[in-house]
Motif scaffolding. Structure first.
Motif, PDB file in Angstrom:
ATOM      1  N   GLY A 411       0.726  -1.354   0.102  1.00 14.94           N
ATOM      2  CA  GLY A 411       0.026  -0.009  -0.090  1.00 14.94           C
ATOM      3  C   GLY A 411       0.830   1.357  -0.062  1.00 14.94           C
ATOM      4  O   GLY A 411       2.279   1.160   0.197  1.00 14.94           O
ATOM      5  N   PRO A 412       0.368   2.395  -0.044  1.00 13.60           N
ATOM      6  CA  PRO A 412       0.944   3.708  -0.189  1.00 13.60           C
ATOM      7  C   PRO A 412       1.886   3.986   1.017  1.00 13.60           C
ATOM      8  O   PRO A 412       1.577   3.516   2.290  1.00 13.60           O
ATOM      9  CB  PRO A 412      -0.143   4.677  -0.144  1.00 13.60           C
ATOM     10  N   SER A 413       3.286   4.288   0.781  1.00 13.82           N
ATOM     11  CA  SER A 413       4.055   4.709   1.969  1.00 13.82           C
ATOM     12  C   SER A 413       4.627   3.671   3.000  1.00 13.82           C
ATOM     13  O   SER A 413       4.829   3.937   4.114  1.00 13.82           O
ATOM     14  CB  SER A 413       3.270   5.912   2.821  1.00 13.82           C
ATOM     15  N   VAL A 414       4.301   2.196   2.454  1.00 14.33           N
ATOM     16  CA  VAL A 414       5.024   1.401   3.156  1.00 14.33           C
ATOM     17  C   VAL A 414       6.460   1.693   3.278  1.00 14.33           C
ATOM     18  O   VAL A 414       6.890   2.150   2.216  1.00 14.33           O
ATOM     19  CB  VAL A 414       4.678  -0.016   2.456  1.00 14.33           C
ATOM     20  N   VAL A 415       7.093   1.317   4.404  1.00 13.19           N
ATOM     21  CA  VAL A 415       8.451   1.365   4.856  1.00 13.19           C
ATOM     22  C   VAL A 415       9.101   0.089   5.131  1.00 13.19           C
ATOM     23  O   VAL A 415       8.577  -0.516   5.774  1.00 13.19           O
ATOM     24  CB  VAL A 415       8.618   2.428   6.096  1.00 13.19           C
ATOM     25  N   PHE A 416      10.015  -0.074   4.218  1.00  8.76           N
ATOM     26  CA  PHE A 416      11.100  -1.327   4.381  1.00  8.76           C
ATOM     27  C   PHE A 416      12.532  -0.600   4.976  1.00  8.76           C
ATOM     28  O   PHE A 416      12.876   0.493   4.596  1.00  8.76           O
ATOM     29  CB  PHE A 416      11.355  -1.760   3.139  1.00  8.76           C
ATOM     30  N   THR A 417      13.094  -1.340   5.972  1.00  8.84           N
ATOM     31  CA  THR A 417      14.673  -1.005   6.308  1.00  8.84           C
ATOM     32  C   THR A 417      15.531  -2.150   6.023  1.00  8.84           C
ATOM     33  O   THR A 417      14.806  -3.206   5.474  1.00  8.84           O
ATOM     34  CB  THR A 417      14.375  -0.881   7.914  1.00  8.84           C
ATOM     35  N   ASN A 418      16.779  -2.106   5.873  1.00  7.20           N
ATOM     36  CA  ASN A 418      17.706  -2.879   5.521  1.00  7.20           C
ATOM     37  C   ASN A 418      18.722  -3.053   6.614  1.00  7.20           C
ATOM     38  O   ASN A 418      19.508  -3.813   6.433  1.00  7.20           O
ATOM     39  CB  ASN A 418      17.983  -2.851   4.134  1.00  7.20           C
ATOM     40  N   VAL A 419      18.985  -2.102   7.475  1.00  9.35           N
ATOM     41  CA  VAL A 419      19.847  -2.127   8.601  1.00  9.35           C
ATOM     42  C   VAL A 419      19.210  -1.980   9.896  1.00  9.35           C
ATOM     43  O   VAL A 419      18.211  -1.033   9.883  1.00  9.35           O
ATOM     44  CB  VAL A 419      21.000  -1.025   8.179  1.00  9.35           C
ATOM     45  N   LEU A 420      19.688  -2.753  10.755  1.00  4.56           N
ATOM     46  CA  LEU A 420      18.987  -2.409  12.311  1.00  4.56           C
ATOM     47  C   LEU A 420      19.207  -1.383  12.969  1.00  4.56           C
ATOM     48  O   LEU A 420      18.265  -0.796  13.533  1.00  4.56           O
ATOM     49  CB  LEU A 420      19.102  -3.587  13.081  1.00  4.56           C
ATOM     50  N   VAL A 449       8.113  -2.648   7.786  1.00  2.00           N
ATOM     51  CA  VAL A 449       8.468  -3.829   8.068  1.00  2.00           C
ATOM     52  C   VAL A 449      10.152  -3.909   8.387  1.00  2.00           C
ATOM     53  O   VAL A 449      11.049  -3.264   7.598  1.00  2.00           O
ATOM     54  CB  VAL A 449       8.307  -4.641   6.783  1.00  2.00           C
ATOM     55  N   VAL A 450      10.396  -3.968   9.641  1.00  2.00           N
ATOM     56  CA  VAL A 450      11.848  -4.078   9.915  1.00  2.00           C
ATOM     57  C   VAL A 450      12.546  -5.150   9.522  1.00  2.00           C
ATOM     58  O   VAL A 450      12.132  -6.206   9.208  1.00  2.00           O
ATOM     59  CB  VAL A 450      11.930  -4.103  11.757  1.00  2.00           C
ATOM     60  N   VAL A 466       3.695  -2.053  12.560  1.00  3.57           N
ATOM     61  CA  VAL A 466       5.274  -1.949  12.638  1.00  3.57           C
ATOM     62  C   VAL A 466       5.729  -3.530  12.995  1.00  3.57           C
ATOM     63  O   VAL A 466       5.495  -4.088  13.963  1.00  3.57           O
ATOM     64  CB  VAL A 466       5.916  -1.234  13.749  1.00  3.57           C
ATOM     65  N   VAL A 467       6.145  -4.290  11.936  1.00  2.00           N
ATOM     66  CA  VAL A 467       6.185  -5.866  11.957  1.00  2.00           C
ATOM     67  C   VAL A 467       7.785  -5.684  12.412  1.00  2.00           C
ATOM     68  O   VAL A 467       8.857  -5.340  11.643  1.00  2.00           O
ATOM     69  CB  VAL A 467       6.275  -6.453  10.606  1.00  2.00           C
ATOM     70  N   THR A 468       8.203  -6.534  13.564  1.00  2.00           N
ATOM     71  CA  THR A 468       9.385  -6.492  14.180  1.00  2.00           C
ATOM     72  C   THR A 468       9.788  -7.992  14.236  1.00  2.00           C
ATOM     73  O   THR A 468      10.880  -8.256  14.507  1.00  2.00           O
ATOM     74  CB  THR A 468       9.378  -6.128  15.641  1.00  2.00           C
ATOM     75  N   SER A 469       8.671  -8.928  13.992  1.00  2.00           N
ATOM     76  CA  SER A 469       9.288 -10.438  13.796  1.00  2.00           C
ATOM     77  C   SER A 469       8.459 -10.965  12.923  1.00  2.00           C
ATOM     78  O   SER A 469       7.543 -10.656  12.167  1.00  2.00           O
ATOM     79  CB  SER A 469       8.896 -11.054  15.232  1.00  2.00           C
ATOM     80  N   ASP A 470       8.676 -12.207  12.497  1.00  2.00           N
ATOM     81  CA  ASP A 470       8.320 -13.177  11.489  1.00  2.00           C
ATOM     82  C   ASP A 470       6.725 -13.056  11.688  1.00  2.00           C
ATOM     83  O   ASP A 470       6.024 -13.166  12.737  1.00  2.00           O
ATOM     84  CB  ASP A 470       8.718 -14.590  11.333  1.00  2.00           C
TER      85      ASP A 470
END
Length: 522
Positions: A411-420, A449-450, A466-470
């Motif tokens: 969806g709009p403005s979903v955020v992915f990260t790639n470094v903790l 999604v962390v 905010v997804v922090t685990s599987d």
């Protein structure tokens, strides 16, 4: 109310200053000529005045800037303002090169800033009414459009008459027809200065068969601003110099007698339009876009279309040749569609049928499958993999290390990260943790999604979570941190638990809980 700083208080800038002040939004006035500032200090004592644009850009109380400086300075000032975190209104043209315009549009998107260009006629009530009449079929099939923008004086030293006068009319013609020309041919004359055209005529040919010409001159005995649209049922005349009846329709017709065309002339029909000042409407529209974060009517993408035609006209003016524009702009035919404002790096792989929209950027090494839809202002980072049938909506950055399997929805403005634990001062690109979004999963608007997690097949992440685990397959998770609150069917409907059996009341699929806590089809 947003606070606006006007940079450039000259011939046109003083009109912007007046309107933003009357709209109670004027916060600062900047002009490098310190001799003009005492006038504005006297008439707008509540506003800061300065000769330095950097003073304005560094002022945290200023939300946005309006730039009304010479065209050659537009590119630098717009870039500096965007990097300073300001929303930007800039008078036409956006800048003096197409490549520079693309960079500014991409920068505005990356910074999340409003970028609006002063194509004033799109805020004129008569032009908006004319567009509505054309859309309703009042004129019939459009055959020909021509415009005259003529005057004596306001001779420029920086840009020629084409770049000074024609952007307004080109913007309107492209917008009324909703298409780009196939060929452009421009001619002109340099009479006052050796390398600067004072008069030009530009001829445009469109794929629909419509022809258009734009005649501009600052060597003309009187002022004329007129646009004429010829349809096969009626002809429209927009005359901006008329004090009252600015828009007229002529229901002339052509009959045939003895195999000869015979015109039948009819009286003009006055089209009523409001008398709102276009510049006031334009300034109010910019303030509304700043407040609501909406896309301006004359945004960067619209400015790029005008710049592309201007650049073709300039080349034709210099070479005397007819310039041809193709959708591929000289590149080999591609199996996918990418909007002309999108950036596709060499080395990116994109599958057939995929669509990539405004100011999105696909970087080298990215792999995108077939039949995907990539929305506006999306960044696909290097070495990312995106499967078939993926839909990514506006304002999403898919960073290196993220993999989206087939049929994933972002969806709009979903955020992915790639470094903790990112730090600006500490490079950590060697610490990228992979993120996997399995087939059919849906990620709601503004969720995060962390890195380092896996979202299972057909899972559903709620908006803002905010997804922090599987996340298990088919799980519905919401909140911060995200927790499971239910299960989702493959068709996207929440499952009902009846005595341990999970059933979809829409598609009738049945599920059971597996050994790994997953909801598996039974």
């Amino acid at each position: 109310m947003s606070r606006i700083a006007v940079i450039g208080a000259g011939y046109w800038g003083k009109n912007l200053i007046r309107n933003f002040a009357e709209l109670q939004a004027l916060g600062a006035i900047c002009d490098t000529d310190e001799r003009v500032l005492p006038y504005f200090t006297q008439h707008y004592p509540e506003c800061v005045t300065t000769v330095s644009p950097s003073d304005v850009l560094g002022d945290r109380t200023i939300d946005a800037v309006a730039i009304a400086t010479p065209a050659e300075t537009h590119g630098r000032l717009v870039r500096d303002a965007l990097l300073a975190g300001k929303d930007v209104f800039v008078e036409k043209p956006l800048c003096l090169t197409l490549e520079g315009g693309r960079e500014l549009v991409a920068l505005a998107a990356a910074q999340g800033r409003v970028l609006m260009v002063g194509h004033l006629l799109w805020y004129h009530p008569a032009v908006l009414t004319l567009r509505q009449l054309i859309a309703q079929g009042e004129l019939g099939r459009i055959q020909y459009i021509y415009s005259n923008r003529l005057n004596l004086g306001r001779v420029r030293k920086e840009e020629n008459i084409l770049w000074s006068f024609a952007p307004h009319d080109l913007s309107v013609i492209l917008g009324l027809l909703n298409e780009m020309p196939e060929t452009v041919h421009a001619q002109g004359g340099n009479y006052l200065q050796p390398r600067i055209a004072d008069v030009t005529v530009s001829l445009l040919s469109f794929p629909s068969g419509v022809k258009a010409h734009v005649f501009v001159s600052w060597l003309h005995p009187y002022k004329e601003q007129k646009l004429i649209v010829v349809g096969n049922q009626k002809m429209a005349v927009f005359d901006d110099m008329e004090p009252e009846h600015k828009l007229l329709l002529y229901p002339h017709s052509i009959g045939w007698k003895d195999q000869l065309p015979v015109p039948t002339k009819m009286d003009a029909e006055v089209v009523p339009v409001t008398h709102e000042e276009p510049l006031r409407a334009e300034c109010a529209h910019f303030l509304d876009c700043v407040k609501t974060r909406s896309t301006p009517r004359t945004d960067g993408s619209e400015a790029l279309r005008v710049l592309q035609v201007l650049q073709l006209c300039q080349k034709s003016l210099e070479t005397g040749q007819v310039m041809r524009r193709t959708p591929e702009t000289g590149s080999p035919r591609r199996p996918y569609m990418a909007h002309e404002s999108a950036f596709i790096d060499e080395g990116a792989e994109i599958g057939a049928g995929t669509q990539i929209w405004h100011v999105s950027h696909v970087m080298r090494g990215a792999k995108i499958g077939k039949n995907c839809r990539i929305g506006q202002n999306v960044v696909i980072g290097p070495n990312t993999t995106i499967g078939d049938g993926v839909k990514i909506q506006n304002n999403v950055s898919v960073y290196e290390g993220v993999t989206l399997e087939d049929a994933v929805f972002c969806g709009p403005s979903v955020v992915f990260t790639n470094v903790l634990n990112p730090r600006s001062e500490v490079p950590r690109m060697n610490e990228i943790k992979p993120t996997l979004i399995r087939s059919g999963a849906s990620l709601g608007a503004n969720c995060t999604v962390v890195c380092g997690v896996t979202v299972g097949r057909y899972a559903f992440v709620g908006a803002g979570a905010v997804v922090t685990s599987d996340v298990d397959a088919h799980a519905l998770v919401v909140g911060n941190p995200a927790r499971r609150t239910g299960w989702m069917c493959q068709c996207g409907v929440q499952l009902k638990d009846a005595r341990g059996q999970l059933t979809c009341h829409v598609c009738q699929r049945r599920y059971r809980k597996g050994r790994d806590g997953l909801a598996e089809e039974w």
